[in-house]
Design a protein around this motif. Structure first.
Motif, mmCIF file in Angstrom:
data_model
loop_
_atom_site.group_PDB
_atom_site.id
_atom_site.type_symbol
_atom_site.label_atom_id
_atom_site.label_comp_id
_atom_site.label_asym_id
_atom_site.label_seq_id
_atom_site.Cartn_x
_atom_site.Cartn_y
_atom_site.Cartn_z
ATOM 1 N N THR A 293 0.891 0.792 13.433
ATOM 2 C CA THR A 293 0.050 1.767 14.114
ATOM 3 C C THR A 293 -0.207 1.377 15.560
ATOM 4 N N MET A 294 -0.456 2.386 16.376
ATOM 5 C CA MET A 294 -0.796 2.188 17.775
ATOM 6 C C MET A 294 -2.305 1.957 17.914
ATOM 7 N N GLU A 295 -2.722 1.525 19.087
ATOM 8 C CA GLU A 295 -4.137 1.228 19.320
ATOM 9 C C GLU A 295 -4.881 2.525 19.615
ATOM 10 N N VAL A 296 -5.191 3.252 18.521
ATOM 11 C CA VAL A 296 -5.900 4.529 18.598
ATOM 12 C C VAL A 296 -7.165 4.397 17.751
ATOM 13 N N PRO A 297 -8.344 4.688 18.306
ATOM 14 C CA PRO A 297 -9.603 4.439 17.588
ATOM 15 C C PRO A 297 -9.693 5.111 16.225
ATOM 16 N N ASP A 298 -9.097 6.292 16.071
ATOM 17 C CA ASP A 298 -9.260 7.037 14.823
ATOM 18 C C ASP A 298 -8.366 6.537 13.691
ATOM 19 N N ILE A 299 -7.425 5.651 13.966
ATOM 20 C CA ILE A 299 -6.547 5.152 12.906
ATOM 21 C C ILE A 299 -7.310 4.093 12.117
ATOM 22 N N PRO A 300 -7.484 4.284 10.803
ATOM 23 C CA PRO A 300 -8.370 3.392 10.034
ATOM 24 C C PRO A 300 -7.709 2.086 9.583
ATOM 25 N N PHE A 301 -6.406 1.949 9.756
ATOM 26 C CA PHE A 301 -5.723 0.744 9.288
ATOM 27 C C PHE A 301 -4.755 0.255 10.357
ATOM 28 N N SER A 302 -4.409 -1.030 10.268
ATOM 29 C CA SER A 302 -3.441 -1.614 11.199
ATOM 30 C C SER A 302 -2.015 -1.431 10.713
ATOM 31 N N SER A 303 -1.820 -1.542 9.401
ATOM 32 C CA SER A 303 -0.472 -1.388 8.839
ATOM 33 C C SER A 303 -0.565 -1.138 7.348
ATOM 34 N N ILE A 304 0.483 -0.534 6.821
ATOM 35 C CA ILE A 304 0.660 -0.393 5.371
ATOM 36 C C ILE A 304 2.114 -0.705 5.075
ATOM 37 N N SER A 305 2.342 -1.574 4.103
ATOM 38 C CA SER A 305 3.718 -1.936 3.749
ATOM 39 C C SER A 305 3.920 -1.882 2.243
ATOM 40 N N VAL A 306 5.147 -1.584 1.843
ATOM 41 C CA VAL A 306 5.518 -1.600 0.430
ATOM 42 C C VAL A 306 5.842 -3.032 0.030
ATOM 43 N N LEU A 307 5.128 -3.544 -0.960
ATOM 44 C CA LEU A 307 5.413 -4.882 -1.466
ATOM 45 C C LEU A 307 6.429 -4.854 -2.602
ATOM 46 N N LYS A 308 6.320 -3.839 -3.455
ATOM 47 C CA LYS A 308 7.259 -3.715 -4.572
ATOM 48 C C LYS A 308 7.365 -2.258 -4.984
ATOM 49 N N LYS A 309 8.597 -1.821 -5.177
ATOM 50 C CA LYS A 309 8.831 -0.455 -5.649
ATOM 51 C C LYS A 309 9.166 -0.524 -7.133
ATOM 52 N N HIS A 310 8.190 -0.135 -7.952
ATOM 53 C CA HIS A 310 8.406 -0.141 -9.397
ATOM 54 C C HIS A 310 9.256 1.047 -9.820
ATOM 55 N N SER A 311 9.016 2.174 -9.183
ATOM 56 C CA SER A 311 9.817 3.384 -9.390
ATOM 57 C C SER A 311 9.540 4.289 -8.196
ATOM 58 N N HIS B 227 7.767 6.748 -8.132
ATOM 59 C CA HIS B 227 6.401 7.257 -8.211
ATOM 60 C C HIS B 227 5.392 6.166 -8.519
ATOM 61 N N ASP B 228 5.790 4.931 -8.323
ATOM 62 C CA ASP B 228 4.897 3.814 -8.642
ATOM 63 C C ASP B 228 5.276 2.624 -7.762
ATOM 64 N N MET B 229 4.386 2.282 -6.833
ATOM 65 C CA MET B 229 4.668 1.188 -5.903
ATOM 66 C C MET B 229 3.406 0.348 -5.690
ATOM 67 N N THR B 230 3.615 -0.874 -5.226
ATOM 68 C CA THR B 230 2.506 -1.738 -4.817
ATOM 69 C C THR B 230 2.542 -1.878 -3.305
ATOM 70 N N TYR B 231 1.394 -1.626 -2.671
ATOM 71 C CA TYR B 231 1.285 -1.630 -1.211
ATOM 72 C C TYR B 231 0.273 -2.683 -0.761
ATOM 73 N N LYS B 232 0.437 -3.120 0.484
ATOM 74 C CA LYS B 232 -0.577 -3.943 1.139
ATOM 75 C C LYS B 232 -0.962 -3.266 2.443
ATOM 76 N N ALA B 233 -2.254 -3.051 2.633
ATOM 77 C CA ALA B 233 -2.765 -2.456 3.873
ATOM 78 C C ALA B 233 -3.635 -3.468 4.594
ATOM 79 N N PHE B 234 -3.435 -3.597 5.900
ATOM 80 C CA PHE B 234 -4.293 -4.408 6.749
ATOM 81 C C PHE B 234 -5.193 -3.474 7.553
ATOM 82 N N SER B 235 -6.455 -3.847 7.687
ATOM 83 C CA SER B 235 -7.386 -3.049 8.483
ATOM 84 C C SER B 235 -8.457 -3.956 9.054
ATOM 85 N N ARG B 236 -9.147 -3.456 10.096
ATOM 86 C CA ARG B 236 -10.207 -4.235 10.722
ATOM 87 C C ARG B 236 -11.539 -4.049 10.015
ATOM 88 N N ALA B 237 -11.640 -3.021 9.221
ATOM 89 C CA ALA B 237 -12.856 -2.764 8.455
ATOM 90 C C ALA B 237 -12.455 -2.395 7.028
#
Length: 497
Positions: free
Chosen positions: A357-375, A377-387
């Motif tokens: 993500t870019m440095e925009v105040p309204d964006i609530p997270f820094s990043s979201i990544s796929v850690l594992k794709k089970h199918s 329609h089913d995945m595990t994600y990790k999101a980083f955020s400042r709050a």
């Protein structure tokens, strides 16, 4: 007279015992504390002393930890190691720790999101099992896409990082050509890196000739992912962050926290888990450490190897360090499925696997990544955020959530320029602070580099050489560790810190 002596003996014994205290005490069982223990015990001759390490949590590793989601373990803190992280790589080899097997390659499917749309996306990765040629062509095509958008700024950014890395390599020189430093400023000036801590990353990159689009998009994405901060961070921290975007990253099978556990075992340290230190008092020739369990320990040398910014340790006499805030990174793990409508897309299959993500105040997270794709329609994600990402917000970002785990890390210093540095020697005597170097840059490898310098500093300032004990358990411990420099190991590959 004998009766008087017997009467006074109980009063004399505590004093006599304290004055001959030879414990070396380390506060913090993360990578900095464990590295300090390792470097101390492997650069001194065995003598009757004890190495104690205090960790207030129920595990070692500090900001290295794993989290279990639906039976799978994922890195929750410091997650990647570069092949040329010289100290950490040597630790892993010494301890017999293997690299984790990952299905994904070095090419992430990256999308840069400005809060309303993806302003840039790399190509969707080829399907698993694709030929080497197809994967190579895919990588080449992505390189061309990046060059078309960011042009020669990519080369200038790489040159900026490589220049920093070449200077950092000096910290691996042989001991005969590498001084022992008693303050961070001199340590940085010796390597030529101090100037980078006095200016912002944005200022440094503009001076290096990068265009504004590269800085506001690509560089910002990297600094937000790696440090949770914008390009207003100091130049050295920013350069370290950019170095972390290199390829060939790996992690320890079973979790990077095993580095700390293995180093403490190799050091034969007496480990005090779930025992935090509440106070450290100067008693003359030694320090009295009082723990949250009501115990007292007399220590000839005390090493603080945890950030003092958010721990409540009282010092007598008081110490003076510059005020510093920690940047909290909220790591949120979700087993479920992203909502394509939140990103203005029609299908989950159109969402990149790494959303920066870019440095925009309204964006609530820094990043979201796929850690594992089970199918599909089913995945595990990790999101980083400042709050913290609360449930109502997560329900907008995700269409389904089967499991959610949140971790609030006081992950790094909040970087600014010019940086101020706490003393390495906190009292002019034998009280040391490893994490003072963290105001320059924070990573597993920088923690180990700082720890090696502190270990050498302690040894150089002791009234007699060789204070630490390799205990009787060493006979059946790990392969014989040995502290050595890295002179001659430099090659043309770059280092991720």
């Amino acid at each position: 007279m004998p009766a008087l002596f017997l009467f006074l003996l109980p009063l004399l014994l505590p004093s006599l015992g304290a004055s001959t205290a030879e414990d070396i005490c380390i506060v913090g069982g993360g990578i900095s504390g464990s590295s300090t223990a390792f470097f101390l015990t492997n650069n001194t001759a065995p003598t009757p002393a004890r190495l104690r390490v205090f960790e207030r949590r129920d595990r070692v590793g500090g900001r290295l930890a794993t989290v279990s989601v639906a039976g799978d373990n994922f890195e929750a803190g410091g997650s990647v190691i570069h092949p040329r992280n010289l100290h950490v790589r040597r630790f892993a080899d010494l301890l017999g720790l293997a690299a984790r097997d990952d299905d994904e390659g070095d090419d992430d499917w990256l999308g840069i999101w400005d809060g309303g749309r993806f302003v840039f996306r790399t190509l969707r990765p080829p399907p698993p099992g694709s030929s080497w040629l197809r994967r190579r062509l895919h990588s080449l095509a992505n390189s061309l896409l990046l060059f078309r958008r960011y042009g020669f700024s990519l080369l200038r950014m790489d040159s900026f990082v490589q220049e920093m890395l070449q200077k950092f390599l000096l910290y691996y020189n042989g001991f005969e050509s590498r001084p022992v430093f008693d303050n961070v400023e001199e340590m940085l000036k010796w390597s030529g890196l101090y100037g980078l801590t006095q200016r912002t990353l944005q200022e440094e990159l503009i001076h290096a000739g990068l265009n504004s689009q590269t800085i506001s998009e690509l560089v910002t994405v990297i600094t937000r992912i790696n440090y949770g901060q914008s390009v207003s961070i100091s130049g050295l921290a920013g350069a370290v962050s950019l170095a972390g975007s290199e390829s060939g990253l790996w992690a320890i099978k079973g979790g990077n926290w095993q580095l700390a556990a293995g180093l403490l075992k190799a050091a034969s340290a007496t480990l005090h888990l779930q025992e935090g230190i509440d106070s450290i008092s100067d008693a003359g020739d030694y320090y009295v450490l009082k723990s949250n369990k009501g115990h007292e320990y007399n220590c000839t040398v005390t090493v603080v190897a945890t950030p003092l910014d958010e721990v409540n340790i009282s010092f007598t006499p008081p110490i003076s360090i510059p005020p510093r805030k920690m940047q909290h990174t909220h790591a949120t793990f979700v087993r479920g499925l992203l909502n394509p409508k939140f990103f203005g897309l029609n299908s989950v299959s159109d969402i990149p696997e790494l959303i920066g993500t870019m440095e925009v105040p309204d964006i609530p997270f820094s990043s979201i990544s796929v850690l594992k794709k089970h199918s599909e329609h089913d995945m595990t994600y990790k999101a980083f955020s400042r709050a913290k990402l609360d449930d109502s917000l997560l329900d907008q970002i995700f269409s389904t959530r089967e499991e959610t785990i949140r971790i609030n890390w006081p992950a790094y210093p909040h970087y600014h320029a010019p940086e101020d540095f706490a003393p390495i020697i906190l009292d002019g005597k034998q009280l040391y602070y490893v994490n003072s170097f963290e105001s320059a840059a924070s990573a597993m490898e920088t923690g180990a580099v700082a720890a090696e310098n502190v270990a050498r500093l302690i040894i150089s300032r002791l009234p007699r050489a060789g204070l630490l004990l390799l205990s009787e358990e060493d006979a059946g411990g790990p392969p014989e560790p040995h502290m050595e420099s890295f002179a001659g190991e430099e090659d043309s590959r770059c280092i991720d810190l």
